[in-house]
Write a protein that holds these residues in place. Structure first.
Motif: not given
Length: 198
Positions: A72-90
């Protein structure tokens, strides 16, 4: 016979002797000037390449975040288990999922559970419901992995699952839930060593 040569060279020899210190000084000055230009060129080249390095690094796009083997590209948000997760970097520029607020929407990605080593399948920050893969022993007691939600963490570059909270934090689709372990406490030895070592 008259030898005129030494007499005719005498004025040139004295002129050469007078010019020699001047020529030596000019040659020494020229050598210093060439060395200074060469040094400035090397410093400029080193500075230029050092300055070009951050630009090249900044031009390199960050890698996609993995979720169940899908990028999933940077900045993409997915939903899993009732939570939103956004792709970023450390801090080091490695891909990482950042958990957001709870959502009442169904999952938009596959959630196979923490079934295998996350490397190559999930990026750091991803969460999954625990499975038998996460079972462990405390003395002679077996603790089922399905009792917790697990998060992918990076430990010196190596990825592994770490318990992130009780399984109640994971919103399962209607009619599903955690899958209990099929393992038995007979695998657990009566000593303080935990198994397996995650």
């Amino acid at each position: 016979m008259l030898n005129v040569e030494p007499d005719s060279l005498a004025p040139h020899a004295s002129a050469q002797r007078r010019m020699r210190p001047t020529f030596t000084r000019l040659r020494g000055g020229l050598t210093l000037a060439v060395a200074a230009v060469a040094t400035a060129g090397l410093v400029g080249a080193a500075t230029g390449s050092a300055a070009a390095a951050p630009v090249a690094a900044a031009a390199t796009p960050a890698a996609d975040c993995l979720w169940a083997g899908t990028g999933h590209a940077q900045g993409t948000t997915v939903v899993a288990g009732g939570r939103a997760f956004t792709c970023a970097t450390d801090q080091l520029g490695a891909p990482r999922w950042v958990r957001g607020a709870a959502r009442g929407t169904p999952s938009t990605v596959a959630n196979p559970g923490a079934r295998t080593d996350p490397a190559g399948t999930f990026s750091a920050g991803a969460q999954q419901p625990g499975t038998e893969y996460n079972d462990y022993c405390v003395g002679t007691q077996l603790v089922g992995g399905s009792e917790s939600v697990y998060e992918v963490v990076s430990d010196g570059g190596a990825l592994h699952w770490k318990a992130a909270g009780p399984i109640a934090q994971w919103a399962f689709p209607a009619g599903t839930g955690p899958v209990p372990t099929t393992r038995s406490a007979s695998l657990c030895l009566p000593d303080p060593v935990s198994w397996p070592r995650n």
